[in-house]
Design a protein around this motif. Structure first.
Motif, short mmCIF file in Angstrom:
data_model
loop_
_atom_site.label_atom_id
_atom_site.label_comp_id
_atom_site.label_asym_id
_atom_site.label_seq_id
_atom_site.Cartn_x
_atom_site.Cartn_y
_atom_site.Cartn_z
N LYS A 47 39.99 40.65 41.92
CA LYS A 47 38.83 40.65 42.80
C LYS A 47 38.53 42.04 43.36
O LYS A 47 37.42 42.29 43.82
CB LYS A 47 39.03 39.68 43.96
N HIS B 235 47.83 38.20 40.31
CA HIS B 235 46.78 38.82 39.50
C HIS B 235 45.38 38.45 39.99
O HIS B 235 44.49 39.29 40.03
CB HIS B 235 46.95 38.43 38.03
N GLY B 236 45.19 37.20 40.36
CA GLY B 236 43.88 36.74 40.82
C GLY B 236 43.37 37.52 42.01
O GLY B 236 42.18 37.86 42.08
#
Length: 142
Positions: free
Chosen positions: A120, A115-116
């Motif tokens: 972005k 997810h990180g």
């Protein structure tokens, strides 16, 4: 992101190493056991991105798209020994800026653990998950 000197990013299904891709994806949580012929067909019918170190494919991503309104990002991976070098960001930079993917209304993906990275690049959880449906056949490969 600047491309690390020893790596080369390429686009095009005909340039991909289907053996490396099948080996990884067939062991993944999202497509465990996928037959080689099915994976080959998926690669042939998608917009594919790969990262190579010399002649060895070390990363992969593919988009299923109509090229006008929608794309689905799938089968994204970086081989374990090449992680931590920014290769997933390199692929995502190229994907997001690719000319055939501009002007799409929606690009989707599914992930259990990245997810990180995708946040972005502007991906968010579904705004209205109750409006999406799926035909889920988890045992289709065997």
């Amino acid at each position: 992101m600047e491309q690390p000197a020893e790596y080369k990013l390429v686009c095009g299904s005909q340039l991909m190493d289907k053996s490396v891709i099948h080996d990884y994806v067939s062991r993944s949580y999202w497509a465990e056991g996928i037959p080689r012929a099915v994976m080959d067909k998926a690669i042939d019918n998608a917009l594919c991105f790969g990262v190579f170190k010399a002649d060895e494919q070390v990363a992969f991503a593919r988009l299923i798209t109509d090229g006008a309104t929608f794309a689905y990002l799938a089968d994204v991976f970086v081989l374990e020994e090449h992680r931590g070098k920014g290769l997933s960001k390199l692929m995502m930079d190229k994907i997001i800026s690719h000319p055939e993917l501009q002007g799409l209304r929606r690009m989707m993906l599914a992930t259990r653990d990245a997810h990180g990275l995708y946040l972005k690049y502007g991906f968010t959880p579904l705004v209205a998950p109750d409006t999406f449906m799926q035909l889920w056949q988890p045992n289709v490969y065997g």
